[in-house]
Design an enzyme around this catalytic site. Structure first.
Site, PDB file in Angstrom:
ATOM      1  N   ASP A 144      -6.874   8.816   9.252  1.00  0.00           N
ATOM      2  CA  ASP A 144      -5.681   8.905   9.928  1.00  0.00           C
ATOM      3  C   ASP A 144      -5.791   8.629  12.025  1.00  0.00           C
ATOM      4  OD1 ASP A 144      -4.493   6.557   8.162  1.00  0.00           O
ATOM      5  OD2 ASP A 144      -4.319   8.709   7.118  1.00  0.00           O
ATOM      6  N   GLU A 154       0.675  -1.354  -0.361  1.00  0.00           N
ATOM      7  CA  GLU A 154       0.236  -0.193   0.188  1.00  0.00           C
ATOM      8  C   GLU A 154       0.959   1.539   0.276  1.00  0.00           C
ATOM      9  OE1 GLU A 154      -3.303  -0.260   0.592  1.00  0.00           O
ATOM     10  OE2 GLU A 154      -3.564  -2.177   0.279  1.00  0.00           O
TER      11      GLU A 154
END
Ligand code: PLP
Lengths: 390, 249
Positions: free
Chosen positions: B50, B39
């Site tokens: 996040d 990723e």
């Protein structure tokens, strides 16, 4: 128009995990608007708790000075001192309607935080407010007010430590507490249905103004001005006039200390479309797509994004968006204090400042309404530090 | 059909953190360890999905990031014969502003096969489509989670042709997986609709976590922990990758 969009602007640009919550909110809001009992409760609160309708005041000295008929829509006279309470009372009833027990909100100037803490106290709900650490410093009185009202204030230390970080942290809290928590968003921005919800509760400003100005002048105004941060007081004022094409609409953004990226918050006047905090709308971002830092003397306008409906009105050409500098704003603040005995919020002073600037260029005797979105007590520290009052 | 990921640990490498040279070192190291499914995180100043660790790192990396320099690095690795299969994980705005069609077209030539945009949900997929006159050969990777209705899940699965990213809990990156039972249930539902790979991400912190997840999922994405180690030193991050590759591939 596609649901959730204003022309090409708007949408729901959020993590997938948030989508079920937005759908739940949309359904609840639709049912809420049709519920007669709760609508009656809101109407009663707006009248007896907030003090609506707020007056329009013919500002005699400013009018004489500028050569126009200038009215101020006195949202500063609302309970808690700004237009924000219109939205927080509406949404707190919606939260209760949905059975949510915990209220979270972002705040910039602290006005939305205070209005949320107030509404939560009234309904007996837990309240957590996220506020950028820089705003905690520069809008201290509002932090103390929120605490007195029983809210928990969390200072956000990330990034530029202002409103955009507060919004991000509130979304993150929501993402982690979806079943119990209601995000009471404070401006006409974010993912659908928030821009619709906030406009719905704020349009009372424009609806009243329409009636009041007709009663006072026998006609609609030539010009309406409002300051634009996320865009809630402006959309509340503009929406009821949108179809009256004779009424010129001007949104005034924060021009800060200069025209360089990072020195201002003129999102509509100087930005370009992008994706941020839930919607596709005008945005201040760097050439590589990173969100820009911003500056404004007023914490409530210190934000790089703007609500999608304003982006649409701009591209349609229905509303104009301009900016004024910190310096113009301090002068306007001073003018209103000295000529009318009204101490306006620095946010609202932006709208006054632009009027003062363009007044000489307008045809004489225009009927003008300025939305005075809030009062300036919270800003004393800033204006004194800037040398006013000396 | 489940051959794309093949029970692998999938490192999340945040491009340009703390600098591109480190990114290059990490990618070479991954390749040597056989961790070639990656990723590739594009840094963003305001990452809304996040937690604090990735947020702080992304905020630093975002200040000097540009798509062209990263592309050149990947091209260099490719010219040396290093083959990867990347999923680009980017928030919408940097990709949008860069000119998505051209950016993705170039990146597809250096191994990017998947595109994951955490702030564009499946419901807004038309927005992604609208960015292309001619779509580059890159597959959308959609995120799924336990709170989707069966109907929503089924629609997303039917529209997916590469793999799905199952978020292990509701929240931001960097916490810990709370219940593998719910994850198993979701994966079971997915596989009943279609034979497609499911990688699990968020909250996988150790080789034990990854092994546990790989008992029932096709891939285990590890992100925050790599950055935490990276903050202690590049060699510490490399040690972690080594441990993960030894035990879980
Ligand atoms: C008095 C006042 N006016 C305006 C604003 C800006 O918000 P909006 O653009 O949503 O009206 C604020 C925000 O804090 C405010 O306190």
């Amino acid at each position: 128009m596609k649901k959730g969009y204003f022309g090409q602007f708007g949408g729901q640009f959020v993590p997938q995990t948030l989508m079920p919550a937005l759908k739940e909110l949309e359904l609840a809001f639709t049912a809420f608007k049709k519920d007669k009992t709760v609508q009656a409760e809101l109407k009663d609160l707006l009248k007896h708790y907030v003090g609506r309708p707020s007056p329009i005041y013919f500002s005699r000295n400013l009018s004489a000075k500028l050569g126009h008929r200038v009215y101020l829509k006195r949202e500063d006279l609302n309970h808690t001192g700004s237009h924000k309470i219109n939205n927080t009372l509406g949404q707190i009833l919606l939260a209760r309607y949905m059975g949510k027990k915990r209220i979270i909100a972002e705040t910039g100037a602290g006005q939305h935080g205070v209005a949320t803490a107030t509404a939560a106290a009234l309904m007996g709900l837990e309240c957590v407010v996220y506020m950028g650490a820089e705003d905690v410093d520069r809008q201290r009185p509002n932090v103390e007010r929120m605490k007195l009202l029983g809210a928990t204030v969390i200072a956000v230390e990330t990034g530029s430590r202002t409103l955009k970080e507060a919004v991000t942290e509130t979304f993150k809290d929501w993402l982690s507490n979806l079943s119990t928590t209601y995000y009471l968003l404070g401006s006409a921005m974010g993912p659908y249905p928030y821009p619709d919800i906030v406009r719905h509760f704020q349009q009372i400003i424009g609806q009243e103004t329409r009636r009041q100005i007709r009663a006072a002048e026998g006609q609609l105004p030539d010009l309406v001005l409002a300051c634009v941060g996320g865009g809630s007081n402006a959309i509340g004022m503009f929406a009821p006039f949108r179809k009256d094409l004779s009424v010129r609409l001007i949104g005034v953004e924060a021009g800060g200390r200069g025209t360089k990226l990072g020195d201002h918050c003129s999102t509509l006047a100087k930005g370009s479309p992008g994706i941020f905090q839930g919607s596709y709308s005008y945005l201040l971002s760097s050439p590589s797509g990173q969100i820009a830092d911003t500056h404004s003397i007023s914490a409530g306008l210190d934000y790089p994004g703007v609500g999608p409906e304003h982006s649409w009105l701009k591209d349609l050409g229905r509303a104009e968006y301009v900016s004024v500098t910190d310096e113009d704003v301090l002068n306007a603040f001073q003018t209103l204090c000295r000529s009318e005995g009204i101490l306006p919020a620095l946010e609202s002073s932006h709208a006054v400042a632009h009027l003062i600037k363009i007044a000489p260029t307008l045809p004489p005797d225009q009927i003008i309404v300025v939305n005075l979105s809030g009062r300036g007590d919270k800003d004393l520290g800033i204006v004194l530090a800037a040398g006013l009052g000396a | 059909m489940s051959t794309f990921i093949n029970k692998k640990v999938i490192p999340y490498i945040l491009a340009g953190y703390p600098n591109l040279k480190t990114t290059q070192t990490l990618l070479r190291h991954c390749h040597a360890l056989g961790l070639t499914f990656i990723e590739l995180g594009i840094p963003f100043s305001d990452p809304s999905a996040d937690g604090p660790v990735i947020q702080a790192a992304a905020s630093i990396a975002s200040r000097s990031f540009d798509f062209t320099t990263l592309y050149q690095l990947l091209k260099q690795l490719k010219s040396e014969g290093l083959r990867f299969e990347f999923t680009m994980m980017t928030y919408a705005n940097p990709l949008f502003v860069s000119g998505a069609e051209n950016t993705l077209k170039r990146y597809s030539e250096v191994g990017v096969k998947g595109l994951l945009i955490p702030d564009i949900p499946f419901e807004e997929r038309h927005f992604i489509d609208s960015l292309f006159k001619e779509k580059p050969p890159i597959q959308n990777v959609w995120m799924i989670s336990e709170n989707l209705s069966d109907k929503e899940l089924s629609t997303i699965v039917k529209h997916s042709h590469y793999y799905l990213y199952l978020v292990s809990y509701l929240g931001t990156t960097g916490k810990s997986v709370d219940s593998t039972e719910t994850l198993k249930t979701v994966i079971h539902k997915v596989k009943a609709i279609k034979d497609i790979d499911v990688a699990v991400g968020f909250g996988i912190r150790s080789k034990a976590d990854a092994e546990n997840i790989l008992k029932f999922a096709d891939g285990a994405i590890i992100g925050t922990q790599i950055i935490t180690r990276l903050n202690e030193g590049t060699d510490k991050a490399c040690d972690l990758l080594k441990t993960l590759s030894d035990n879980a591939s």
